[in-house]
Design an enzyme around this catalytic site. Structure first.
Site, PDB file in Angstrom:
ATOM      1  N   SER A 129      -3.820  65.913  67.625  1.00 56.74           N
ATOM      2  CA  SER A 129      -3.422  65.011  68.694  1.00 56.74           C
ATOM      3  C   SER A 129      -4.483  65.077  69.787  1.00 56.74           C
ATOM      4  O   SER A 129      -5.170  66.103  69.936  1.00 56.74           O
ATOM      5  CB  SER A 129      -2.066  65.417  69.274  1.00 56.74           C
ATOM      6  OG  SER A 129      -1.764  64.684  70.454  1.00 56.74           O
ATOM      7  N   TYR A 171       3.939  71.663  72.639  1.00 52.60           N
ATOM      8  CA  TYR A 171       3.314  70.686  71.733  1.00 52.60           C
ATOM      9  C   TYR A 171       1.795  70.769  71.815  1.00 52.60           C
ATOM     10  O   TYR A 171       1.095  70.810  70.792  1.00 52.60           O
ATOM     11  CB  TYR A 171       3.793  69.285  72.092  1.00 52.60           C
ATOM     12  CG  TYR A 171       3.201  68.191  71.237  1.00 52.60           C
ATOM     13  CD1 TYR A 171       3.694  67.929  69.964  1.00 52.60           C
ATOM     14  CD2 TYR A 171       2.154  67.403  71.721  1.00 52.60           C
ATOM     15  CE1 TYR A 171       3.156  66.921  69.186  1.00 52.60           C
ATOM     16  CE2 TYR A 171       1.610  66.385  70.948  1.00 52.60           C
ATOM     17  CZ  TYR A 171       2.114  66.147  69.679  1.00 52.60           C
ATOM     18  OH  TYR A 171       1.568  65.143  68.910  1.00 52.60           O
TER      19      TYR A 171
END
Length: 268
Positions: free
Chosen positions: A157, A170
Site C-alpha cells: 500500500s 495497517y
C-alpha cells in the site's frame, strides 16, 4: 494469452481487488484458486468467475484455441496458521501445483494510535503480514521442491511507504510487506522465483468505501495529481504485469499505483 495454463492462488478473492485480479487473470488464460473467510461472498465470486471462464472458452472454441481454465475455492481465516496451510495444500492439489501466488487479502480499521486495542493490532498484523509470510513460505517451498520458476506478488500500500494518521496498525503491516517482499526476492531469486509487490493508493473498493464512508471523494484524493480514485481494473493490471513473463527481470520491487499521490507528498 499472457497466463495461459498458469495456476494461481489468490487470497481475499471474494470481492474487490482480489476478485478483480482473478477476473483479469482468467481473461489471460489462468486457472485460479480463491481463498477468503466470507463464505457466501466467496461462493458468489466463484460463480461469476466460472461464468466468465466458460464464456471465454466458448469464444476460443470458435477459433479452435480453447484452453480449459479452473475456478476453485476454499474458505479460510488467514489469522489462523493451520487454516492457511490447509487451504494452500488444497489449492496445490486441486490445480495440480501453483505457478503464481497473489497475497491480496487485507483488513484495516481507522482509529487513533492511542485507541488501538492490542488484539486488533495483532489481528491486522496477522492477516496483512503474517499470513503473507506463512503462505509465501509454504508455496515457495513447494515451488522449489517441484522446480517451478514461479512468481509471488504481494499487496502492499502507499501507506506502507509513507505514514498517515488513524492507521498505525495497517501502515505498520504494509511497511512490513514491502520489506518482506524485498527480502523474499533476494532469497528466492536463485530458485527462479520472482517476488514483487503492488502499492495502491486510493482505489474505489468495498474496503475503501467502508473506511471512508463519511468522507467524500474530493477529500480522499485532493493531493492526488490525477484527481480521482483508481479502479480495481487498474490495480489488477499491475498485478498481471508483475505476475507475467513480461516482468521476467523484475524482482524485489514495489510498484506504486496511486495516481501520483506519493509524488505529491510535499504539497501543503
Amino acid at each position: 494469452m499472457r497466463l495461459s495454463g498458469k495456476r494461481v492462488l489468490i487470497t481475499g478473492g471474494a470481492r474487490g481487488i482480489g476478485q478483480g485480479i482473478a477476473s483479469r487473470f482468467i481473461q489471460e488464460g489462468a486457472s485460479v484458486f480463491l481463498i477468503d473467510m466470507r463464505e457466501e461472498q466467496l461462493a458468489e465470486s466463484v460463480e461469476l468467475l466460472k461464468q466468465q471462464a466458460q464464456q471465454i472458452q466458448q469464444a476460443q472454441a470458435v477459433l479452435g484455441t480453447s484452453v480449459p481454465a479452473q475456478v476453485e475455492s476454499a474458505v479460510c481465516d488467514l489469522s489462523v496458521p493451520e487454516q492457511i496451510e490447509a487451504a494452500a495444500a488444497q489449492a496445490w492439489s486441486r490445480l495440480g501445483g501453483l505457478d503464481i501466488l497473489i497475497n491480496n487479502a487485507g483488513i484495516a480499521v481507522r482509529e487513533t494510535f492511542t485507541d488501538i486495542p492490542y488484539q486488533r493490532w495483532l489481528n491486522i498484523i496477522n492477516v496483512n503480514l503474517n499470513a503473507t509470510f506463512l503462505l509465501s513460505q509454504w508455496v515457495s517451498k513447494q515451488m522449489i521442491a517441484n522446480e517451478i520458476q514461479g512468481s509471488i506478488v504481494n499487496m502492499a500500500s502507499k501507506n506502507g511507504l509513507s505514514g498517515s494518521s488513524m492507521l498505525a496498525h495497517y501502515n505498520a503491516s504494509k511497511g512490513g510487506v514491502v520489506l518482506l517482499t524485498q527480502s523474499m526476492a533476494v532469497d528466492l531469486a536463485k530458485h527462479g522465483i520472482r517476488v514483487n509487490a503492488v502499492a495502491p493508493g486510493f482505489i474505489d473498493t468495498p474496503l475503501d468505501r467502508e473506511l471512508k464512508k463519511e468522507e467524500n471523494t474530493l477529500q480522499l484524493s485532493h493531493r492526488t495529481p490525477m484527481g480521482r480514485l483508481g479502479t480495481i481494473e487498474e490495480t489488477a493490471n499491475a498485478f498481471l504485469f508483475l505476475a507475467s513473463d513480461e516482468a521476467s527481470y523484475i524482482t524485489g520491487t514495489t510498484l506504486v499505483v496511486d495516481g501520483g499521490h506519493l509524488a505529491n507528498a510535499g504539497e501543503v
